[in-house]
Scaffold this motif. Sequence first.
Motif, PDB file in Angstrom:
ATOM      1  N   PRO A   1       0.801  -1.238   0.000  1.00 18.28           N
ATOM      2  CA  PRO A   1       0.000   0.000   0.000  1.00 18.28           C
ATOM      3  C   PRO A   1       0.827   1.279   0.000  1.00 18.28           C
ATOM      4  O   PRO A   1       0.380   2.317  -0.469  1.00 18.28           O
ATOM      5  CB  PRO A   1      -0.840  -0.127   1.275  1.00 18.28           C
ATOM      6  N   ASN A   2       2.061   1.217   0.532  1.00 23.04           N
ATOM      7  CA  ASN A   2       2.893   2.424   0.621  1.00 23.04           C
ATOM      8  C   ASN A   2       4.057   2.373  -0.364  1.00 23.04           C
ATOM      9  O   ASN A   2       5.141   2.889  -0.099  1.00 23.04           O
ATOM     10  CB  ASN A   2       3.430   2.585   2.045  1.00 23.04           C
ATOM     11  N   ARG A   3       3.824   1.779  -1.529  1.00 22.58           N
ATOM     12  CA  ARG A   3       4.915   1.558  -2.476  1.00 22.58           C
ATOM     13  C   ARG A   3       5.553   2.859  -2.973  1.00 22.58           C
ATOM     14  O   ARG A   3       6.751   2.909  -3.220  1.00 22.58           O
ATOM     15  CB  ARG A   3       4.428   0.733  -3.662  1.00 22.58           C
ATOM     16  N   THR A   4       4.770   3.923  -3.123  1.00 16.28           N
ATOM     17  CA  THR A   4       5.336   5.162  -3.653  1.00 16.28           C
ATOM     18  C   THR A   4       6.168   5.908  -2.624  1.00 16.28           C
ATOM     19  O   THR A   4       6.948   6.791  -2.984  1.00 16.28           O
ATOM     20  CB  THR A   4       4.218   6.082  -4.179  1.00 16.28           C
ATOM     21  N   GLU A   5       5.999   5.570  -1.339  1.00 11.54           N
ATOM     22  CA  GLU A   5       6.783   6.223  -0.282  1.00 11.54           C
ATOM     23  C   GLU A   5       7.957   5.382   0.188  1.00 11.54           C
ATOM     24  O   GLU A   5       8.744   5.830   1.032  1.00 11.54           O
ATOM     25  CB  GLU A   5       5.889   6.533   0.927  1.00 11.54           C
TER      26      GLU A   5
ATOM     27  N   VAL B   1       6.809   4.315 -10.135  1.00 13.77           N
ATOM     28  CA  VAL B   1       7.654   4.178  -8.945  1.00 13.77           C
ATOM     29  C   VAL B   1       9.126   4.384  -9.324  1.00 13.77           C
ATOM     30  O   VAL B   1       9.640   3.692 -10.206  1.00 13.77           O
ATOM     31  CB  VAL B   1       7.488   2.783  -8.303  1.00 13.77           C
ATOM     32  N   PRO B   2       9.826   5.310  -8.666  1.00 14.05           N
ATOM     33  CA  PRO B   2      11.246   5.493  -8.960  1.00 14.05           C
ATOM     34  C   PRO B   2      12.106   4.401  -8.335  1.00 14.05           C
ATOM     35  O   PRO B   2      11.761   3.842  -7.291  1.00 14.05           O
ATOM     36  CB  PRO B   2      11.564   6.855  -8.334  1.00 14.05           C
TER      37      PRO B   2
ATOM     38  N   CYS C   1      13.698   5.011 -17.585  1.00  9.22           N
ATOM     39  CA  CYS C   1      13.826   6.403 -17.160  1.00  9.22           C
ATOM     40  C   CYS C   1      13.454   6.643 -15.702  1.00  9.22           C
ATOM     41  O   CYS C   1      13.681   7.748 -15.188  1.00  9.22           O
ATOM     42  CB  CYS C   1      12.992   7.306 -18.059  1.00  9.22           C
ATOM     43  N   ASN C   2      12.896   5.654 -15.003  1.00  7.22           N
ATOM     44  CA  ASN C   2      12.575   5.847 -13.583  1.00  7.22           C
ATOM     45  C   ASN C   2      13.752   5.553 -12.675  1.00  7.22           C
ATOM     46  O   ASN C   2      13.665   5.748 -11.461  1.00  7.22           O
ATOM     47  CB  ASN C   2      11.400   4.958 -13.180  1.00  7.22           C
ATOM     48  N   VAL C   3      14.879   5.101 -13.234  1.00  6.55           N
ATOM     49  CA  VAL C   3      16.079   4.816 -12.441  1.00  6.55           C
ATOM     50  C   VAL C   3      16.868   6.106 -12.248  1.00  6.55           C
ATOM     51  O   VAL C   3      17.235   6.776 -13.216  1.00  6.55           O
ATOM     52  CB  VAL C   3      16.949   3.746 -13.128  1.00  6.55           C
ATOM     53  N   ARG C   4      17.131   6.438 -10.992  1.00  9.75           N
ATOM     54  CA  ARG C   4      17.848   7.676 -10.700  1.00  9.75           C
ATOM     55  C   ARG C   4      19.362   7.517 -10.794  1.00  9.75           C
ATOM     56  O   ARG C   4      20.061   8.434 -11.209  1.00  9.75           O
ATOM     57  CB  ARG C   4      17.448   8.167  -9.307  1.00  9.75           C
ATOM     58  N   ARG C   5      19.852   6.354 -10.408  1.00  8.92           N
ATOM     59  CA  ARG C   5      21.288   6.085 -10.483  1.00  8.92           C
ATOM     60  C   ARG C   5      21.489   4.648 -10.945  1.00  8.92           C
ATOM     61  O   ARG C   5      20.951   3.720 -10.358  1.00  8.92           O
ATOM     62  CB  ARG C   5      21.941   6.268  -9.115  1.00  8.92           C
ATOM     63  N   ALA C   6      22.230   4.460 -12.019  1.00  8.18           N
ATOM     64  CA  ALA C   6      22.515   3.129 -12.550  1.00  8.18           C
ATOM     65  C   ALA C   6      24.014   2.878 -12.494  1.00  8.18           C
ATOM     66  O   ALA C   6      24.813   3.760 -12.835  1.00  8.18           O
ATOM     67  CB  ALA C   6      22.011   3.008 -13.983  1.00  8.18           C
ATOM     68  N   ILE C   7      24.395   1.685 -12.058  1.00 11.90           N
ATOM     69  CA  ILE C   7      25.803   1.328 -11.939  1.00 11.90           C
ATOM     70  C   ILE C   7      26.051   0.037 -12.713  1.00 11.90           C
ATOM     71  O   ILE C   7      25.424  -0.988 -12.455  1.00 11.90           O
ATOM     72  CB  ILE C   7      26.220   1.130 -10.468  1.00 11.90           C
ATOM     73  N   ASP C   8      26.961   0.110 -13.671  1.00  6.92           N
ATOM     74  CA  ASP C   8      27.389  -1.060 -14.434  1.00  6.92           C
ATOM     75  C   ASP C   8      28.717  -1.524 -13.854  1.00  6.92           C
ATOM     76  O   ASP C   8      29.754  -0.931 -14.100  1.00  6.92           O
ATOM     77  CB  ASP C   8      27.534  -0.689 -15.913  1.00  6.92           C
TER      78      ASP C   8
ATOM     79  N   PRO D   1      16.360  14.822 -13.907  1.00  9.88           N
ATOM     80  CA  PRO D   1      15.680  15.955 -14.543  1.00  9.88           C
ATOM     81  C   PRO D   1      14.426  15.564 -15.317  1.00  9.88           C
ATOM     82  O   PRO D   1      13.457  16.319 -15.351  1.00  9.88           O
ATOM     83  CB  PRO D   1      16.751  16.515 -15.485  1.00  9.88           C
ATOM     84  N   GLY D   2      14.443  14.414 -15.937  1.00  8.67           N
ATOM     85  CA  GLY D   2      13.289  14.016 -16.766  1.00  8.67           C
ATOM     86  C   GLY D   2      12.344  13.054 -16.090  1.00  8.67           C
ATOM     87  O   GLY D   2      11.516  12.438 -16.766  1.00  8.67           O
ATOM     88  N   GLU D   3      12.411  12.937 -14.767  1.00  8.51           N
ATOM     89  CA  GLU D   3      11.592  11.932 -14.072  1.00  8.51           C
ATOM     90  C   GLU D   3      10.098  12.210 -14.190  1.00  8.51           C
ATOM     91  O   GLU D   3       9.295  11.293 -14.409  1.00  8.51           O
ATOM     92  CB  GLU D   3      11.995  11.825 -12.609  1.00  8.51           C
ATOM     93  N   ALA D   4       9.699  13.459 -14.069  1.00 13.03           N
ATOM     94  CA  ALA D   4       8.270  13.797 -14.136  1.00 13.03           C
ATOM     95  C   ALA D   4       7.687  13.426 -15.500  1.00 13.03           C
ATOM     96  O   ALA D   4       6.600  12.827 -15.587  1.00 13.03           O
ATOM     97  CB  ALA D   4       8.080  15.287 -13.864  1.00 13.03           C
ATOM     98  N   SER D   5       8.405  13.755 -16.559  1.00 16.66           N
ATOM     99  CA  SER D   5       7.908  13.409 -17.896  1.00 16.66           C
ATOM    100  C   SER D   5       7.967  11.909 -18.128  1.00 16.66           C
ATOM    101  O   SER D   5       7.143  11.356 -18.866  1.00 16.66           O
ATOM    102  CB  SER D   5       8.715  14.150 -18.969  1.00 16.66           C
TER     103      SER D   5
END
Length: 231
Positions: free
Chosen positions: A96-100, A127-128, A145-152, A222-226
């Motif tokens: 129920p609280n997945r977005t938080e 969901v980010p 695009c919902n990933v804020r930081r990606a590490i390879d 920067p592009g998360e909202a879109s």
Amino acid sequence: MFISAPAIRLALLPFLLIFFVTGCTSPVMQEGGLANPPLSEKGVVYLFAGLTPTGDDMARSGMFSLTQYIRAAGVRADVYNPVNWREAADNFLAQPNRTETPVAVAGYSLGGNAATQFADRLQTAGVPVQTLLVFEGYKPTPVPCNVRRAIDMYGSDGLFSLSSRLRPQKSFTGRLETVNWSKLHKNGRHDHLGVSKEPAALEYVRHALIGDNQVREIASAPGEASCFARS
């Protein structure tokens, strides 16, 4: 006659799959080790193991060991077989609280492909993902695009390397970092199999995913909202 490295790796793949035939028999390994903390504001880490060698089990995998490091910090950590990435995503989205709830994900070998697909499933639900780490990933899908930081992160290269470099989707605007573990850390085995259980490598992954006893929260891209507007 010259044979390319990709052709050699492709020829070896059936033999590797014969060796790695277990590990997809159950979706998630929860038994044993430290008790898993409940879902909380500290967040949750989803981990995807690679295929497990015949006669072995997931409890002996490096990714299961990683759950123990994370749980010791009081953060929930679940490890799944790579084929069960959708089940893992749906389990999280049912909360129920997945977005938080801050969520991070990491995958080793074939689990790298599962990790990127898991993140993509969360993108469709708005969901980010704070951090996505692909560790010696085998053909991961492009980072959504919902990933804020990606590490390879990879520890082997050359002719017999099974890892593939991480690539972003066109709409990705987060941070993409590449970590060549064989150059960063000189000790231990840096082949595809050995590096997955190397304590220093697992500690690096743990530190990338959590800090101050919670999932690391990364500033929105920067592009998360879109990105979510297109979901």
